[in-house]
Design a protein around this motif. Structure first.
Motif, PDB file in Angstrom:
ATOM      1  N   ARG A   5      -2.160  11.484  -7.643  1.00 15.04           N
ATOM      2  CA  ARG A   5      -1.422  10.826  -6.562  1.00 15.04           C
ATOM      3  C   ARG A   5      -2.371  10.471  -5.422  1.00 15.04           C
ATOM      4  N   THR A   6      -1.907   9.667  -4.485  1.00 14.19           N
ATOM      5  CA  THR A   6      -2.754   9.251  -3.373  1.00 14.19           C
ATOM      6  C   THR A   6      -3.204  10.422  -2.512  1.00 14.19           C
ATOM      7  N   ASP A   7      -2.457  11.543  -2.544  1.00 16.12           N
ATOM      8  CA  ASP A   7      -2.859  12.714  -1.765  1.00 16.12           C
ATOM      9  C   ASP A   7      -3.811  13.619  -2.547  1.00 16.12           C
ATOM     10  N   GLY A   8      -4.175  13.220  -3.766  1.00 16.00           N
ATOM     11  CA  GLY A   8      -5.104  13.982  -4.592  1.00 16.00           C
ATOM     12  C   GLY A   8      -4.439  14.980  -5.526  1.00 16.00           C
ATOM     13  N   SER A   9      -3.148  15.224  -5.364  1.00 18.26           N
ATOM     14  CA  SER A   9      -2.455  16.169  -6.254  1.00 18.26           C
ATOM     15  C   SER A   9      -2.192  15.515  -7.605  1.00 18.26           C
ATOM     16  N   LYS A  10      -1.951  16.346  -8.608  1.00 18.69           N
ATOM     17  CA  LYS A  10      -1.665  15.868  -9.965  1.00 18.69           C
ATOM     18  C   LYS A  10      -0.165  15.919 -10.211  1.00 18.69           C
ATOM     19  N   GLN A  11       0.346  14.860 -10.839  1.00 21.91           N
ATOM     20  CA  GLN A  11       1.763  14.740 -11.168  1.00 21.91           C
ATOM     21  C   GLN A  11       1.893  14.545 -12.664  1.00 21.91           C
ATOM     22  N   LEU A  12       2.905  15.194 -13.271  1.00 25.65           N
ATOM     23  CA  LEU A  12       3.143  15.017 -14.703  1.00 25.65           C
ATOM     24  C   LEU A  12       3.680  13.615 -14.984  1.00 25.65           C
ATOM     25  N   THR A  13       3.286  13.094 -16.140  1.00 26.60           N
ATOM     26  CA  THR A  13       3.811  11.818 -16.616  1.00 26.60           C
ATOM     27  C   THR A  13       4.375  12.010 -18.013  1.00 26.60           C
ATOM     28  N   LEU A  14       5.263  11.118 -18.391  1.00 30.69           N
ATOM     29  CA  LEU A  14       5.810  11.094 -19.743  1.00 30.69           C
ATOM     30  C   LEU A  14       5.716   9.651 -20.216  1.00 30.69           C
ATOM     31  N   ALA A  15       4.975   9.420 -21.282  1.00 31.68           N
ATOM     32  CA  ALA A  15       4.696   8.070 -21.783  1.00 31.68           C
ATOM     33  C   ALA A  15       4.118   7.211 -20.658  1.00 31.68           C
ATOM     34  N   GLY A  16       3.314   7.840 -19.801  1.00 34.11           N
ATOM     35  CA  GLY A  16       2.655   7.146 -18.702  1.00 34.11           C
ATOM     36  C   GLY A  16       3.461   7.057 -17.417  1.00 34.11           C
TER      37      GLY A  16
ATOM     38  N   PRO B  27       7.726  14.753  -6.565  1.00 36.19           N
ATOM     39  CA  PRO B  27       6.999  14.579  -7.819  1.00 36.19           C
ATOM     40  C   PRO B  27       6.933  15.897  -8.586  1.00 36.19           C
ATOM     41  N   VAL B  28       6.936  15.809  -9.901  1.00 37.31           N
ATOM     42  CA  VAL B  28       6.796  16.997 -10.740  1.00 37.31           C
ATOM     43  C   VAL B  28       5.310  17.324 -10.787  1.00 37.31           C
TER      44      VAL B  28
ATOM     45  N   THR C  10       0.834  -1.187   0.000  1.00 35.67           N
ATOM     46  CA  THR C  10       0.000   0.000   0.000  1.00 35.67           C
ATOM     47  C   THR C  10       0.868   1.236   0.000  1.00 35.67           C
ATOM     48  N   THR C  11       0.258   2.346  -0.334  1.00 36.48           N
ATOM     49  CA  THR C  11       0.969   3.611  -0.271  1.00 36.48           C
ATOM     50  C   THR C  11       0.289   4.485   0.750  1.00 36.48           C
ATOM     51  N   THR C  12       1.023   5.458   1.264  1.00 39.16           N
ATOM     52  CA  THR C  12       0.452   6.371   2.235  1.00 39.16           C
ATOM     53  C   THR C  12       0.494   7.774   1.670  1.00 39.16           C
ATOM     54  N   PRO C  13      -0.436   8.634   2.074  1.00 40.74           N
ATOM     55  CA  PRO C  13      -0.429   9.997   1.566  1.00 40.74           C
ATOM     56  C   PRO C  13       0.865  10.711   1.931  1.00 40.74           C
ATOM     57  N   ALA C  14       1.322  11.572   1.030  1.00 41.89           N
ATOM     58  CA  ALA C  14       2.536  12.335   1.287  1.00 41.89           C
ATOM     59  C   ALA C  14       2.295  13.288   2.438  1.00 41.89           C
TER      60      ALA C  14
END
Length: 177
Positions: free
Chosen positions: A118-129, A95-96, A27-31
């Motif tokens: 992300r698990t904390d609800g923020s958006k992170q950039l991806t490149l080719a997923g 994270p970017v 599992t992951t935890t919120p940042a």
């Protein structure tokens, strides 16, 4: 003796990062840790920038608007996109952030750029997923100190593929590896 101390300190940092990058139970935890002051997007509404630059002996890699090298993490997934770096891991590997405006691109194909929640609800950039990260130890444009850390962190090319080239011996941007 200095080199031994540096290598030992790097090993301790690496082990701490390994422990931080997974909870062991899948599992992951919120940042909870604050993001690096040199975050890619200090203003959440600002448009982040992705560009390419020659870094060390890796060739052209993706960098942020400040010229900081960006990385991908082997334990993340690309289809569907999912970040597996939260909490202490995200403090060391910020994270970017996606921001609210479309990213500015220079040398990066817009069709490869996306976001992941992300698990904390923020958006992170991806490149080719693949979710994109900085490395907190990279302090200047062109640093590539995160290359190959724990055998799971890699600089990324404009095509979204990780680059596994080993740092050159004596490379000041990548010493200790």
């Amino acid at each position: 003796m200095k080199r031994f101390a540096f290598v030992a300190a790097t090993a301790v940092l690496g082990l701490a990062a390994l422990a931080a990058c997974g909870s062991g139970d899948g599992t992951t935890t919120p940042a909870a840790a604050p993001q690096s002051q040199s975050s890619t997007t200090p203003n959440p509404s600002a448009a982040p920038k992705l560009a390419t630059a020659d870094v060390a002996n890796f060739g052209k890699v993706v960098v942020d608007g400040n010229g900081r090298t960006l990385y991908v993490f082997d334990t993340d997934t690309t289809s569907p996109s999912k970040s597996n770096c939260d909490g202490e891991c995200a403090a060391l590997w910020p994270p970017v952030k996606a921001g609210t405006a479309a990213p500015q691109l220079d040398g990066v194909d817009a069709s490869l750029v996306g976001t992941v929640t992300r698990t904390d609800g923020s958006k992170q950039l991806t490149l080719a997923g693949a979710p994109l990260y900085q490395y907190a130890t990279d302090t200047q444009p062109g640093d590539g100190k995160g290359q190959g850390v724990l055998g799971t962190w890699w600089v990324v090319g404009a095509d979204g593929k990780k680059i596994t080239t080993a740092p050159a011996a004596g490379d000041t941007g990548n010493s200790g590896y």
